[in-house]
Design a protein around this motif. Structure first.
Motif, PDB file in Angstrom:
ATOM      1  N   LEU A 612       0.831  -1.211   0.000  1.00 19.62           N
ATOM      2  CA  LEU A 612       0.000   0.000   0.000  1.00 19.62           C
ATOM      3  C   LEU A 612       0.862   1.256   0.000  1.00 19.62           C
ATOM      4  CD1 LEU A 612      -2.625  -1.013   2.757  1.00 19.62           C
ATOM      5  CD2 LEU A 612      -2.908  -1.096   0.264  1.00 19.62           C
ATOM      6  N   TYR A 613       2.049   1.151   0.575  1.00 19.82           N
ATOM      7  CA  TYR A 613       2.867   2.321   0.884  1.00 19.82           C
ATOM      8  C   TYR A 613       3.075   3.280  -0.287  1.00 19.82           C
ATOM      9  CZ  TYR A 613       6.377   5.058   3.391  1.00 19.82           C
ATOM     10  OH  TYR A 613       7.048   6.082   4.004  1.00 19.82           O
ATOM     11  N   PRO A 614       3.494   2.800  -1.448  1.00 21.07           N
ATOM     12  CA  PRO A 614       3.757   3.737  -2.553  1.00 21.07           C
ATOM     13  C   PRO A 614       2.526   4.594  -2.890  1.00 21.07           C
ATOM     14  CG  PRO A 614       4.684   1.615  -3.058  1.00 21.07           C
ATOM     15  CD  PRO A 614       3.863   1.423  -1.818  1.00 21.07           C
ATOM     16  N   LEU A 615       1.334   3.983  -2.896  1.00 22.21           N
ATOM     17  CA  LEU A 615       0.145   4.780  -3.231  1.00 22.21           C
ATOM     18  C   LEU A 615      -0.260   5.670  -2.055  1.00 22.21           C
ATOM     19  CD1 LEU A 615      -2.120   2.373  -5.335  1.00 22.21           C
ATOM     20  CD2 LEU A 615      -0.531   4.135  -6.109  1.00 22.21           C
ATOM     21  N   GLU A 616      -0.024   5.168  -0.848  1.00 21.07           N
ATOM     22  CA  GLU A 616      -0.359   5.982   0.331  1.00 21.07           C
ATOM     23  C   GLU A 616       0.506   7.231   0.405  1.00 21.07           C
ATOM     24  OE1 GLU A 616      -1.798   2.800   3.803  1.00 21.07           O
ATOM     25  OE2 GLU A 616       0.308   3.225   3.494  1.00 21.07           O
ATOM     26  N   HIS A 617       1.817   7.061   0.098  1.00 22.82           N
ATOM     27  CA  HIS A 617       2.767   8.154   0.355  1.00 22.82           C
ATOM     28  C   HIS A 617       3.285   8.858  -0.885  1.00 22.82           C
ATOM     29  CE1 HIS A 617       2.958   7.168   4.644  1.00 22.82           C
ATOM     30  NE2 HIS A 617       2.767   5.927   4.221  1.00 22.82           N
ATOM     31  N   TRP A 618       3.300   8.168  -2.033  1.00 23.49           N
ATOM     32  CA  TRP A 618       3.840   8.803  -3.245  1.00 23.49           C
ATOM     33  C   TRP A 618       2.813   8.753  -4.369  1.00 23.49           C
ATOM     34  CZ3 TRP A 618       7.722   4.263  -3.075  1.00 23.49           C
ATOM     35  CH2 TRP A 618       8.472   4.288  -1.881  1.00 23.49           C
ATOM     36  N   GLY A 619       1.569   8.920  -4.002  1.00 21.51           N
ATOM     37  CA  GLY A 619       0.475   8.765  -4.965  1.00 21.51           C
ATOM     38  C   GLY A 619       0.708   9.518  -6.263  1.00 21.51           C
ATOM     39  N   GLU A 620       1.288  10.720  -6.148  1.00 15.45           N
ATOM     40  CA  GLU A 620       1.457  11.562  -7.356  1.00 15.45           C
ATOM     41  C   GLU A 620       2.378  10.915  -8.384  1.00 15.45           C
ATOM     42  OE1 GLU A 620       2.253  12.163  -4.331  1.00 15.45           O
ATOM     43  OE2 GLU A 620       4.308  12.930  -4.127  1.00 15.45           O
ATOM     44  N   VAL A 621       3.323  10.092  -7.907  1.00 18.40           N
ATOM     45  CA  VAL A 621       4.245   9.428  -8.846  1.00 18.40           C
ATOM     46  C   VAL A 621       3.462   8.553  -9.826  1.00 18.40           C
ATOM     47  CG1 VAL A 621       6.121   7.738  -9.040  1.00 18.40           C
ATOM     48  CG2 VAL A 621       6.150   9.438  -7.196  1.00 18.40           C
ATOM     49  N   PHE A 622       2.370   7.963  -9.331  1.00 18.06           N
ATOM     50  CA  PHE A 622       1.641   6.972 -10.133  1.00 18.06           C
ATOM     51  C   PHE A 622       0.365   7.535 -10.767  1.00 18.06           C
ATOM     52  CE2 PHE A 622       4.077   4.923  -6.803  1.00 18.06           C
ATOM     53  CZ  PHE A 622       4.794   3.974  -7.515  1.00 18.06           C
ATOM     54  N   ARG A 623       0.100   8.804 -10.487  1.00 18.44           N
ATOM     55  CA  ARG A 623      -1.187   9.376 -10.908  1.00 18.44           C
ATOM     56  C   ARG A 623      -1.475   9.100 -12.394  1.00 18.44           C
ATOM     57  NH1 ARG A 623      -4.164  12.361  -8.027  1.00 18.44           N
ATOM     58  NH2 ARG A 623      -2.430  12.973  -6.682  1.00 18.44           N
ATOM     59  N   GLY A 624      -2.673   8.554 -12.624  1.00 19.69           N
ATOM     60  CA  GLY A 624      -3.120   8.343 -13.999  1.00 19.69           C
ATOM     61  C   GLY A 624      -2.420   7.203 -14.727  1.00 19.69           C
ATOM     62  N   ARG A 625      -1.601   6.451 -14.006  1.00 14.36           N
ATOM     63  CA  ARG A 625      -0.832   5.410 -14.699  1.00 14.36           C
ATOM     64  C   ARG A 625      -1.505   4.036 -14.572  1.00 14.36           C
ATOM     65  NH1 ARG A 625       4.298   7.542 -16.322  1.00 14.36           N
ATOM     66  NH2 ARG A 625       4.349   5.550 -17.406  1.00 14.36           N
ATOM     67  N   ASP A 667      -7.948   4.168  -6.905  1.00 13.56           N
ATOM     68  CA  ASP A 667      -9.035   5.029  -7.385  1.00 13.56           C
ATOM     69  C   ASP A 667      -8.750   6.497  -7.103  1.00 13.56           C
ATOM     70  OD1 ASP A 667     -10.975   3.873  -8.751  1.00 13.56           O
ATOM     71  OD2 ASP A 667     -12.510   3.971  -7.167  1.00 13.56           O
ATOM     72  N   THR A 668      -8.318   6.744  -5.864  1.00 13.28           N
ATOM     73  CA  THR A 668      -8.024   8.120  -5.452  1.00 13.28           C
ATOM     74  C   THR A 668      -7.027   8.776  -6.397  1.00 13.28           C
ATOM     75  OG1 THR A 668      -8.138   7.206  -3.251  1.00 13.28           O
ATOM     76  CG2 THR A 668      -7.388   9.480  -3.402  1.00 13.28           C
TER      77      THR A 668
END
Ligand code: LLP
Length: 870
Positions: A612-625, A667-668
């Motif tokens: 969960l950690y990457p999406l919890e803390h670095w969500g912007e890195v993955f946005r829209g991917r 989703d977020t």
């Protein structure tokens, strides 16, 4: 005397006792075979005593005769039995010899007369004895007629049954025992009579000269008694299989022939399930130290099993795994029984009273549990119920059935426990009712539910080999597999390996330039790749580059159409530097830093997340991917616990119970889960595994909706020990096609590493020094765990050969060690190799996967350089 007849034997010539069972004496071709075998022993300069069973089916026919109350029916039964013998004589084109005619007349008389005169048991024993009396009479006639003068001996004149305590009339007459000590008088008497003799198995006489039977395993036991009486050079048991095997071949076709056993081990294997020999027949041979040889009548050229006094020149090894079904456990619970005088004796008195003999025992403060073995007991439910109701008077009783006892046999089991960790772990998933370690240190037994054994035993056998506990590499002990002898063929390990013949000279030349060196054989990489491409169910194959990142290998696999699975930016860069831009890439890191993901997303690689950690803390890195989600299916598999990548004890994968939380986070951030991924471990040899993973991933994917592909990981094993079966790729395809048919809307991806490159690589090194220490011999080579850490890290097994002396006999038992300052720097222990000399080239096989990539500069020894063979 014909011109090539062997010279007459002198007094004192050795004896060989040869026993042939019912099917071996039932037809003319079989007797012709016996004639050949007997004359070959006679030609060795031995006197021969042949011990035979009744023609197959005759003992049963005689028992049926005994069961008839009606005289007419008994006579009818007699006639059918006599006819079988006449028919065989007819085939042999022989007239009935007087010895046989006499037996037939006596049997006719017994059938007519019935049991009244002699008494039921004595009559029945005498009737049944006629099976052997007749077959031996017939055999004497045939052999003599075929040019091998053969004397008929009545076994009852040689074998005298002994009286035993607790013996009733039934056991005395139908299950007798003989005390056989070397008998020089018998020897002298027979020597005067001739050179080749035939006698009966299964029968003896008792103190009143009545005929008695020896009970189960009777004919083999007779052969042993005669072996002891005559202090024979050996006793040969001729049967329909080449000897004893490491497991029941019907359950485990890969079971290996055991070429050498000591009496105790063989007895233990026989007592814990092997049917080829009755456990009882070995004890007569122990004191006079007469060896026994088990041979296949149809395949006399096969080595067989030699059983003799203890031999210590071999590495300690588990010798066999066996299973006995139909075991009943009786658990007896009583508060405060611990050390109460007489409790056990009271309990066991009930077993005695019900005529039940106990096999295994385990005890605790308030409980004693014992097992009852059906081969030693008449275990019907009435007998057990009667026992339980009596026991209920002294304790609380629980009967657990049906169970099975799984036993591992080997001399010195207690000193081998450390090699059994993976095998013991397997029992962790099962209900184990009782564990027992025999006090003679020869076996370790687990009692489990009967329903699990058929599947479990083959798996355990494989694991024992993989763990190096069953040392199938010791070719002096372990012969070919049952499958390769009798089955439709098995891939024999590395017999055709590229380094053995094709490239040997090239390797020796490379070693003369420099060692240590890793050498990779590209044709083998291509061959493996093409084999995997036959998996029609797989839509996309990736090579897990962590196994070996040599550019030539990456290039070759790109040419074969493979994509690449990478776990670090370094691996991605290495791949991108050499493969075309069209080759698909996967990035499947674990606990990687944020910047690795950020960078990987700038490449064409499909990026996977497993927490969960990457999406919890670095969500912007993955946005829209679009991403791939690696899940943990709750279990791990593989050749060693350190390569199992599933379950809560492993750091990999998102636990499925966090899936909803992951999807909410995705989703977020507008992240789409396009692929699901699972990889449970490395070195898996069970094809069912990948089908299960696909099904599980598919059912998870159904909950997600956006998934287009399922990556079922790598982990395809290559057998490393002689005798292990290769993965059946066609069967794997079949499995995958089936599961895919259930969920056809997902693409199927895989990412094997080891399978493609392991066999393609070898590490060549040179002998530096030798050392003897106690009974150990160390063979030093110029590299060790710095080049190849797998033996030290996973107890991994690599075949080791002395390439300089490939054709010399392997007479030394070595610990092959490197120059690193660690006790764990052992590349192979207890390896049978030719006597080595300084400078010899030693090759460590299967080093193409996880070899060089895991090497280290430890001790600042030069790293092995890599060489490619096109
Ligand atoms: N996919 C993932 C996510 C992996 O972690 C691995 C291996 C593979 C594929 C390829 O597995 P293979 O087909 O090679 O078994 N050093 C150990 C093996 C560790 C494997 C690590 N992950 C050994 O020498 O046995």
């Amino acid at each position: 005397m014909s011109p090539n007849a062997p010279a007459p034997l002198s007094a004192g010539a050795p004896w060989i006792v040869m026993k042939f069972g019912g099917t071996s004496v039932a037809t003319l071709p079989r007797w012709q075979n016996i004639r050949e075998l007997v004359s070959s022993r006679r030609a060795e300069g031995a006197r021969v005593l042949v011990v035979v069973s009744a023609l197959t089916g005759i003992t049963d026919a005689l028992k049926q005769l005994c069961a008839q109350e009606d005289k007419g029916k008994r006579i009818e039964a007699y006639q059918a039995i006599a006819q079988r013998h006449y028919d065989l004589l007819d085939h042999m084109q022989l007239a009935a010899p007087e010895t046989l005619a006499e037996r037939l007349r006596e049997l006719a008389r017994l059938a007519e007369e019935g049991p009244a005169l002699l008494g039921e048991l004595a009559w029945s024993a005498l009737v049944q004895a006629h099976g052997e009396l007749m077959s031996s009479a017939l055999g004497a006639a045939f052999l003599s007629h075929a040019g091998l003068p053969t004397q008929w001996v009545d076994a009852r004149e040689c074998l005298a049954a002994i009286a035993l305590p607790n013996q009733n009339e039934r056991t005395k007459l139908l299950s007798a025992m003989v005390e056989a000590k070397p008998d020089p008088a018998l020897n002298a008497r027979l020597e005067k009579l001739g050179e080749v003799f035939i006698t009966q198995g299964f029968i003896a006489r008792e103190s009143q000269s009545r005929t008695v039977l020896l009970g189960r395993g009777g004919s083999d036991t007779s052969a042993s008694y005669f072996g002891a009486l005559l202090k024979a050079q050996r006793v040969e048991i001729w049967t329909d299989v080449a000897g004893m095997f490491t497991a029941n071949p019907r359950q485990v076709p890969g079971a290996r022939l055991l070429q050498k056993l000591d009496y105790e081990e063989a007895q233990e294997i026989a007592s814990t399930g092997a049917k080829v020999l009755h456990p009882r027949c070995l004890s007569p041979l122990r004191e006079p130290r007469v060896p026994m040889l088990i041979k296949d009548t149809n395949r006399p050229e096969l080595e067989g099993t030699v059983i003799g006094p203890e031999v210590r020149e071999h590495a300690p090894s588990v010798k066999a795994i066996s299973a006995r079904k139909g075991i009943t456990l009786v658990s007896m619970e009583s508060v405060g029984m611990w050390q109460q005088v007489g409790f056990l004796s009271d309990v066991f008195a009930h077993f005695k009273q019900h005529g039940l003999s106990v096999d295994l025992i385990s005890s605790a403060e308030t409980n004693v549990t014992v097992s009852l073995d059906p081969t030693e007991n008449l275990l019907d439910s009435d007998a057990v119920a009667a026992l339980a109701s009596d026991l209920a008077k002294v304790c609380r009783v629980k009967v657990i059935a049906p169970c099975a006892a799984i036993t591992m046999v080997g001399r010195g089991m207690r000193s081998m426990l450390h090699t059994l960790s993976s095998v013991l772990a397997e029992f962790g998933q099962l209900r184990v009712h009782l564990i027992s370690q025999s006090s003679n240190n020869l076996n370790l037994t687990f009692v489990v539910d009967e329903s699990v054994v058929d599947e479990l035993v083959p798996r355990l056998h494989e694991m024992l080999i993989a763990a190096g506990a069953l040392r199938t590499d010791d070719s002096a002990l372990f012969g070919p597999s049952w499958q390769s002898l009798y089955g439709s063929g098995e891939t024999v390990m590395a017999a055709d390996a590229w380094w053995r013949a094709e490239c040997r000279d090239q390797l020796l030349a490379l070693a003369a330039e420099a060692t240590p060196r890793y050498v990779y054989h590209l044709p083998t990489v291509r061959r493996q790749a093409r084999e995997l491409k036959t998996l029609t169910a797989v839509d996309r194959m990736h090579y897990a580059v962590k196994a070996n990142t040599h550019p030539a290998i990456l290039r070759a696999l790109a040419e074969e159409g493979f994509g690449f699975e990478c776990v670090s930016p370094g691996e991605l860069k290495a791949v991108m530097a050499v493969v075309p831009e069209t080759a698909p890439l996967l990035f499947t890191p674990n606990f990687a830093p944020r910047e690795d993901y950020a960078w990987a997303l700038t490449t064409r690689a499909a990026v996977s997340l497993d927490s969960l950690y990457p999406l919890e803390h670095w969500g912007e890195v993955f946005r829209g991917r679009e991403i791939v989600l690696r899940v943990d299916l709750g279990r791990g598999l593989g050749h060693h616990e350190k390569v199992r990548t599933g379950g809560s004890g492993s750091k990999f994968g998102l636990p499925v119970d966090q899936l909803d939380a992951f999807l909410r986070l995705a989703d977020t951030h507008g992240v789409v889960v396009r692929g699901l991924h699972a990889h449970l471990g490395s070195g898996i040899l069970d094809v069912k595994h990948w089908g299960e993973v696909y099904s599980q991933l598919a059912s998870i994917a159904e909950r997600i909706g956006s998934v287009a592909f399922l990556d079922i990981g790598g982990g395809l094993g290559v057998p490393s020990h002689p005798g292990e079966a290769r993965l059946d790729i066609a069967a794997l395809d079949e499995t995958l096609r089936k599961v895919k048919a259930a969920y056809p809307h997902y693409q199927l991806w895989m990412e094997p590493g080891r399978y493609l490159v392991a066999d393609a690589g070898a590490l060549i090194t040179r002998v530096t020094q030798q050392k003897g220490k106690g009974s150990w011999r160390y063979l030093g080579v110029d590299t060790g765990m710095n080049s190849l850490i797998r033996p030290a890290l996973y107890d991994a097994w690599h075949e080791i050969v002395n390439l300089t002396r490939l054709d010399e006999a392997a007479t030394a038992l070595y610990q092959v060690v490197g120059p690193i300052c660690e006790s764990g720097d052992v590349i192979g222990s207890d390896r049978r190799l030719p006597e080595a000399r300084e400078g010899d080239v030693v090759l460590i096989a299967q080093a193409g996967a996880y070899g060089k990539v895991m090497a280290s500069p430890y001790n600042l020894r030069d790293e092995a350089e890599e060489v490619i063979l096109e």
